[in-house]
Design a protein around this motif. Structure first.
Motif, PDB file in Angstrom:
ATOM      1  N   LEU A  72      17.985   5.006   5.410  1.00 37.13           N
ATOM      2  CA  LEU A  72      18.257   4.956   3.979  1.00 37.13           C
ATOM      3  C   LEU A  72      17.007   5.150   3.136  1.00 37.13           C
ATOM      4  O   LEU A  72      17.046   5.045   1.931  1.00 37.13           O
ATOM      5  CB  LEU A  72      18.917   3.614   3.640  1.00 37.13           C
ATOM      6  N   GLN A  73      15.922   5.457   3.808  1.00 38.24           N
ATOM      7  CA  GLN A  73      14.641   5.551   3.112  1.00 38.24           C
ATOM      8  C   GLN A  73      14.693   6.473   1.907  1.00 38.24           C
ATOM      9  O   GLN A  73      14.170   6.169   0.854  1.00 38.24           O
ATOM     10  CB  GLN A  73      13.575   6.035   4.080  1.00 38.24           C
ATOM     11  N   LYS A  74      15.377   7.616   2.060  1.00 39.77           N
ATOM     12  CA  LYS A  74      15.356   8.587   0.969  1.00 39.77           C
ATOM     13  C   LYS A  74      15.976   8.018  -0.307  1.00 39.77           C
ATOM     14  O   LYS A  74      15.552   8.342  -1.409  1.00 39.77           O
ATOM     15  CB  LYS A  74      16.033   9.881   1.389  1.00 39.77           C
ATOM     16  N   TYR A  75      16.967   7.135  -0.140  1.00 39.35           N
ATOM     17  CA  TYR A  75      17.577   6.552  -1.337  1.00 39.35           C
ATOM     18  C   TYR A  75      16.620   5.598  -2.040  1.00 39.35           C
ATOM     19  O   TYR A  75      16.523   5.559  -3.256  1.00 39.35           O
ATOM     20  CB  TYR A  75      18.862   5.802  -0.971  1.00 39.35           C
ATOM     21  N   PHE A  76      15.910   4.814  -1.211  1.00 39.97           N
ATOM     22  CA  PHE A  76      14.915   3.906  -1.791  1.00 39.97           C
ATOM     23  C   PHE A  76      13.904   4.701  -2.610  1.00 39.97           C
ATOM     24  O   PHE A  76      13.593   4.386  -3.750  1.00 39.97           O
ATOM     25  CB  PHE A  76      14.152   3.170  -0.692  1.00 39.97           C
ATOM     26  N   VAL A  77      13.362   5.747  -1.980  1.00 39.29           N
ATOM     27  CA  VAL A  77      12.285   6.501  -2.613  1.00 39.29           C
ATOM     28  C   VAL A  77      12.790   7.228  -3.849  1.00 39.29           C
ATOM     29  O   VAL A  77      12.134   7.258  -4.884  1.00 39.29           O
ATOM     30  CB  VAL A  77      11.667   7.478  -1.595  1.00 39.29           C
ATOM     31  N   LEU A  91       0.814  -1.220   0.000  1.00 39.96           N
ATOM     32  CA  LEU A  91       0.000   0.000   0.000  1.00 39.96           C
ATOM     33  C   LEU A  91       0.848   1.271   0.000  1.00 39.96           C
ATOM     34  O   LEU A  91       0.742   2.119  -0.876  1.00 39.96           O
ATOM     35  CB  LEU A  91      -0.936  -0.002   1.216  1.00 39.96           C
ATOM     36  N   GLY A  92       1.709   1.418   0.997  1.00 44.52           N
ATOM     37  CA  GLY A  92       2.505   2.632   1.117  1.00 44.52           C
ATOM     38  C   GLY A  92       3.424   2.837  -0.076  1.00 44.52           C
ATOM     39  O   GLY A  92       3.493   3.913  -0.657  1.00 44.52           O
ATOM     40  N   TRP A  93       4.097   1.756  -0.434  1.00 47.97           N
ATOM     41  CA  TRP A  93       5.081   1.854  -1.503  1.00 47.97           C
ATOM     42  C   TRP A  93       4.444   2.302  -2.824  1.00 47.97           C
ATOM     43  O   TRP A  93       5.018   3.079  -3.576  1.00 47.97           O
ATOM     44  CB  TRP A  93       5.762   0.494  -1.674  1.00 47.97           C
ATOM     45  N   ASN A  94       3.243   1.811  -3.096  1.00 45.90           N
ATOM     46  CA  ASN A  94       2.574   2.154  -4.348  1.00 45.90           C
ATOM     47  C   ASN A  94       2.181   3.623  -4.440  1.00 45.90           C
ATOM     48  O   ASN A  94       1.860   4.116  -5.515  1.00 45.90           O
ATOM     49  CB  ASN A  94       1.320   1.293  -4.535  1.00 45.90           C
ATOM     50  N   THR A  95       2.178   4.336  -3.304  1.00 47.83           N
ATOM     51  CA  THR A  95       1.762   5.743  -3.364  1.00 47.83           C
ATOM     52  C   THR A  95       2.868   6.641  -3.911  1.00 47.83           C
ATOM     53  O   THR A  95       2.591   7.761  -4.318  1.00 47.83           O
ATOM     54  CB  THR A  95       1.418   6.287  -1.957  1.00 47.83           C
ATOM     55  N   ILE A  96       4.112   6.149  -3.883  1.00 48.30           N
ATOM     56  CA  ILE A  96       5.247   7.027  -4.202  1.00 48.30           C
ATOM     57  C   ILE A  96       5.063   7.767  -5.516  1.00 48.30           C
ATOM     58  O   ILE A  96       5.218   8.981  -5.591  1.00 48.30           O
ATOM     59  CB  ILE A  96       6.558   6.219  -4.220  1.00 48.30           C
ATOM     60  N   ILE A  97       4.669   7.017  -6.531  1.00 48.02           N
ATOM     61  CA  ILE A  97       4.572   7.656  -7.845  1.00 48.02           C
ATOM     62  C   ILE A  97       3.455   8.714  -7.868  1.00 48.02           C
ATOM     63  O   ILE A  97       3.616   9.791  -8.420  1.00 48.02           O
ATOM     64  CB  ILE A  97       4.384   6.607  -8.962  1.00 48.02           C
ATOM     65  N   TYR A  98       2.343   8.412  -7.191  1.00 46.23           N
ATOM     66  CA  TYR A  98       1.234   9.377  -7.181  1.00 46.23           C
ATOM     67  C   TYR A  98       1.605  10.622  -6.386  1.00 46.23           C
ATOM     68  O   TYR A  98       1.240  11.739  -6.764  1.00 46.23           O
ATOM     69  CB  TYR A  98      -0.029   8.736  -6.615  1.00 46.23           C
ATOM     70  N   LEU A  99       2.326  10.418  -5.270  1.00 43.13           N
ATOM     71  CA  LEU A  99       2.759  11.582  -4.486  1.00 43.13           C
ATOM     72  C   LEU A  99       3.688  12.465  -5.316  1.00 43.13           C
ATOM     73  O   LEU A  99       3.604  13.695  -5.263  1.00 43.13           O
ATOM     74  CB  LEU A  99       3.465  11.122  -3.211  1.00 43.13           C
ATOM     75  N   ALA A 100       4.554  11.819  -6.101  1.00 43.80           N
ATOM     76  CA  ALA A 100       5.465  12.596  -6.939  1.00 43.80           C
ATOM     77  C   ALA A 100       4.676  13.429  -7.951  1.00 43.80           C
ATOM     78  O   ALA A 100       4.991  14.600  -8.194  1.00 43.80           O
ATOM     79  CB  ALA A 100       6.434  11.664  -7.656  1.00 43.80           C
ATOM     80  N   VAL A 101       3.632  12.830  -8.528  1.00 41.69           N
ATOM     81  CA  VAL A 101       2.812  13.564  -9.497  1.00 41.69           C
ATOM     82  C   VAL A 101       2.071  14.707  -8.803  1.00 41.69           C
ATOM     83  O   VAL A 101       2.012  15.824  -9.309  1.00 41.69           O
ATOM     84  CB  VAL A 101       1.803  12.612 -10.187  1.00 41.69           C
ATOM     85  N   LEU A 102       1.527  14.435  -7.616  1.00 43.22           N
ATOM     86  CA  LEU A 102       0.765  15.459  -6.888  1.00 43.22           C
ATOM     87  C   LEU A 102       1.651  16.657  -6.524  1.00 43.22           C
ATOM     88  O   LEU A 102       1.223  17.807  -6.622  1.00 43.22           O
ATOM     89  CB  LEU A 102       0.155  14.862  -5.612  1.00 43.22           C
ATOM     90  N   VAL A 103       2.886  16.376  -6.121  1.00 42.17           N
ATOM     91  CA  VAL A 103       3.806  17.467  -5.790  1.00 42.17           C
ATOM     92  C   VAL A 103       4.097  18.310  -7.033  1.00 42.17           C
ATOM     93  O   VAL A 103       4.271  19.526  -6.955  1.00 42.17           O
ATOM     94  CB  VAL A 103       5.116  16.892  -5.197  1.00 42.17           C
ATOM     95  N   GLY A 137      15.191   6.359  -5.838  1.00 38.30           N
ATOM     96  CA  GLY A 137      15.351   5.404  -6.920  1.00 38.30           C
ATOM     97  C   GLY A 137      14.017   5.049  -7.542  1.00 38.30           C
ATOM     98  O   GLY A 137      13.869   4.991  -8.753  1.00 38.30           O
ATOM     99  N   MET A 138      13.024   4.821  -6.669  1.00 40.46           N
ATOM    100  CA  MET A 138      11.699   4.429  -7.145  1.00 40.46           C
ATOM    101  C   MET A 138      11.075   5.543  -7.969  1.00 40.46           C
ATOM    102  O   MET A 138      10.518   5.301  -9.043  1.00 40.46           O
ATOM    103  CB  MET A 138      10.819   4.118  -5.925  1.00 40.46           C
ATOM    104  N   THR A 139      11.172   6.777  -7.484  1.00 37.16           N
ATOM    105  CA  THR A 139      10.580   7.896  -8.204  1.00 37.16           C
ATOM    106  C   THR A 139      11.261   8.058  -9.555  1.00 37.16           C
ATOM    107  O   THR A 139      10.605   8.235 -10.578  1.00 37.16           O
ATOM    108  CB  THR A 139      10.743   9.194  -7.392  1.00 37.16           C
ATOM    109  N   PHE A 140      12.567   7.944  -9.543  1.00 34.14           N
ATOM    110  CA  PHE A 140      13.334   8.073 -10.770  1.00 34.14           C
ATOM    111  C   PHE A 140      12.905   7.014 -11.781  1.00 34.14           C
ATOM    112  O   PHE A 140      12.634   7.306 -12.945  1.00 34.14           O
ATOM    113  CB  PHE A 140      14.817   7.930 -10.440  1.00 34.14           C
ATOM    114  N   ALA A 141      12.808   5.788 -11.294  1.00 35.35           N
ATOM    115  CA  ALA A 141      12.440   4.680 -12.182  1.00 35.35           C
ATOM    116  C   ALA A 141      11.031   4.873 -12.726  1.00 35.35           C
ATOM    117  O   ALA A 141      10.769   4.653 -13.904  1.00 35.35           O
ATOM    118  CB  ALA A 141      12.537   3.361 -11.431  1.00 35.35           C
TER     119      ALA A 141
END
Lengths: 322, 296
Positions: free
Chosen positions: B281-286, A195-207, B288-292
């Motif tokens: 290390l959370q910021k590195y994970f995130v 759940l949490g991990w999948n939000t990353i991309i949407y949060l990036a778009v929202l920002v 990378g994920m955002t970049f990908a």
């Protein structure tokens, strides 16, 4: 008409010299680049294309003792058997059902959580919640399965304890020991994990959305809910649609580890997905040809789905640009 | 500045905080619950539900695990696999990504296309199993390293990062006579710390977490058993025990340890390294994920 230069300027001399020196450098450089890349490309090819060689077995009655060259040919016998086996259709159904359940819950959950997180002004709180909800993504399925087995345990599991305290049940339930619960437990576990991990991309778009829209809405007196409804949601829609379309292609590929770990012989009718069905035939019963046929079926179906979906995604995102 | 907030906004905001707080607790609770059970007396655990605090504190469960030679050496092997696998994985991924990021490399396009195709091609589980068997990796330590040595996705992330580095850095190093290996290891990697950290973490986590290759390709060789696989075996046996008994274990049958508490302690041991490393290390994970994701 421009006069051709009769003498080379200093700068030009340096440039040509650089080019010549560059040529010989290119050759040396490429030799090292080849060394850096070729072994690994070959390795990737071995583990990616190598298995395709085994597909021949799907058309044989493969015997380990005879090997790939001597084993008798079977034509489409394995596939005929496959399409007559109700257990195969059962595994196919399980694969699709759990794939769809994961897709829908994961998709809705991620968008919802991203929207709610986006409304939080207290940055520290937002960070803490994000950090917490990302954690399950990084632990293995073995751990997740253990966590759920503990929570749902009939002996000292918290879920049973709470349900009994609230008076919903009198006797503890064997959640992992009854077929009817399996799909939901599996979906809940996958949902909780990602759940949490999948939000990353949407949060990036929202920002990345234009803050002027929000400011203009504020001037017009829009409520928080209205801003979410008319700015945030339309803002992430293109990304959401694209991701949804793309993930449809992976429905059949939704894995087998989670089903393997959460399942047990009692609930096998609901937990056995195509890969586990194939694995059972190959490693326990020893009929490799049949297992390969199942794998081949799954690979081809999923490849067709992925290609079809990528094509659709390209068309939709393309038309969205205009 | 005048802050005007309607009642609706306040209600919305409050509900939002409560909802997210509940979610945070919902994520954390299972881990706390397991930790409490793992620190609780085995006999007492069966008498009633433990929530987030042990009722009868004991370290018995942990000492039972560490006293077990098989489990202790499995832990050592897991660490070794993670360290060696990650080091090799990062170095090899970086080399391939660097070569593919060089615009002048004459096989760049060919190799890129091949790698993209491999992402779509999937022979399936059984053909892969047979390949591993045929090339002699069965029950061999290399089965933990070779098949996952290069992740195409990681290569793409790293390649994109290298491509956006200023070209002048590589060019000037080359004019100074540096070879590609020198440029990669002395210059490019030094200025690519964010992407290196991200990839290192991805690879390390996947090595630490993997158990299926252990189960399928190396379960016959006891010298290759890893912690995750040991935990999986405990899970299977304890669930089966509950199933076959068909009545839950009698609460009066107080023993010093039972599968449930041992399992909880094992799970905590397996999870702890990740929980300890992750927040820093959370910021590195995130990143990378955002970049990908943006690449897609």
């Amino acid at each position: 008409m421009a006069k051709p230069a009769k003498t080379l300027t200093n700068q030009e001399i340096v440039q040509t010299a650089g080019k010549k020196a560059g040529k010989s450098l290119v050759m040396r450089r490429q030799y090292q680049l080849l060394l850096m890349s070729t072994p690994f490309v070959l390795l990737v090819m071995l583990f990616s294309f190598g298995p395709l060689w085994g597909w021949i077995m799907a058309f044989q009655h493969y015997k380990v003792a005879l090997g790939l060259w001597q084993s008798p040919w079977a034509g489409f016998d394995n596939f005929k058997l496959l399409f007559q086996d109700p257990q195969f259709f059962n595994a196919l159904r399980n694969t699709v059902v759990m794939g769809v359940l994961n897709l829908v819950t994961g998709f809705v959950g991620a968008i919802g959580l991203a929207l709610f997180l986006n409304e939080i002004r207290f940055v520290f709180f937002k960070r803490v919640i994000q950090t917490l909800t990302y954690i399950p993504h990084f632990v293995s399925w073995v751990v997740i399965a253990n966590i759920f087995a503990t929570l749902l345990s009939p002996d000292a599991g918290v879920v049973n304890a709470i349900l009994m305290k609230l008076g919903f049940i009198q006797e503890p339930l064997y959640f992992l020991g009854e077929e009817k619960w399996f799909w939901w437990i599996h979906t809940a576990a996958s949902f909780w994990k990602e759940l949490g991990w999948n939000t990353i991309i949407y949060l990036a778009v929202l920002v990345g959305l234009n803050p002027e829209h929000y400011e203009a809405a504020e001037v017009d007196g829009a409520t928080r809910f209205q801003k979410m409804r008319y700015i945030s949601i339309p803002g992430i829609m293109p990304t959401a649609v694209l991701l949804l379309i793309l993930s449809v292609g992976w429905i059949v590929q939704s894995g087998y580890e989670s089903q393997f770990l959460l399942g047990n012989p009692v609930v096998i009718n609901r937990s056995e997905v195509l890969d586990l069905y194939a694995l059972n035939y190959s490693t326990s019963i020893g009929d490799y040809s049949y297992g390969v046929a199942v794998s081949m079926f799954k690979s081809i179906v999923s490849l067709v789905l992925v290609l079809l979906v990528n094509y659709t995604a390209k068309k939709t995102s393309g038309s969205r640009l205009f | 500045m005048l802050v005007r907030r309607s009642i609706g906004d306040v209600i919305f905001s409050t509900c939002n905080y409560i909802l997210l707080l509940a979610l945070g607790i919902g994520t954390l609770f299972p881990f706390l619950n397991l930790a409490a059970i793992s620190l609780n007396d085995a006999g007492d655990t069966l008498k009633g539900t433990i929530y987030v605090w042990p009722r009868v504190f004991t370290l018995e469960n942990y000492s039972t695990i560490f006293a077990n030679e098989g489990l202790a050496s499995a832990a050592v092997r897991s660490v070794i696999r993670t360290v060696v696998g990650t080091a090799l994985g990062v170095i090899c991924t970086a080399m391939l990504a660097y070569a593919l990021s060089r615009r002048e490399f004459f096989l760049r396009k060919t190799y890129n296309i091949i790698l993209i195709i491999t992402m779509y091609v999937n022979g399936g589980l059984i053909p892969f199993y047979l390949l591993v068997k045929n090339i002699g990796l069965m029950n061999h330590a290399a089965v933990y390293i070779l098949p996952t040595l290069i992740g195409v996705f990681n290569v793409i992330i790293m390649r994109s990062y290298f491509e956006q580095l200023p070209e002048g850095i590589v060019e000037s190093a080359r004019i100074d006579g540096a070879t590609d290996f020198q440029i990669l290891f002395r210059i490019v990697l030094q200025i690519s710390l964010p992407v290196i950290s991200t990839i290192t973490l991805y690879i390390a986590v996947s090595h630490w977490n993997s158990w299926f290759d252990n189960y399928l390709y190396a379960s016959r060789n006891e010298n290759l058993n890893l912690l995750q696989y040991e935990l999986q075996k405990i899970l299977i046996s304890s669930v089966n025990q509950v199933m076959s008994a068909n009545t839950h274990i009698d609460a009066t049958d107080a023993r010093r340890t039972n599968p449930e508490t041992i399992r909880a302690a094992m799970t905590i041991i397996v999870t702890l390294p990740i929980l300890l490393v992750y927040p820093f290390l959370q910021k590195y994970f995130v990143k990378g994920m955002t970049f990908a994701a943006m690449k897609e």
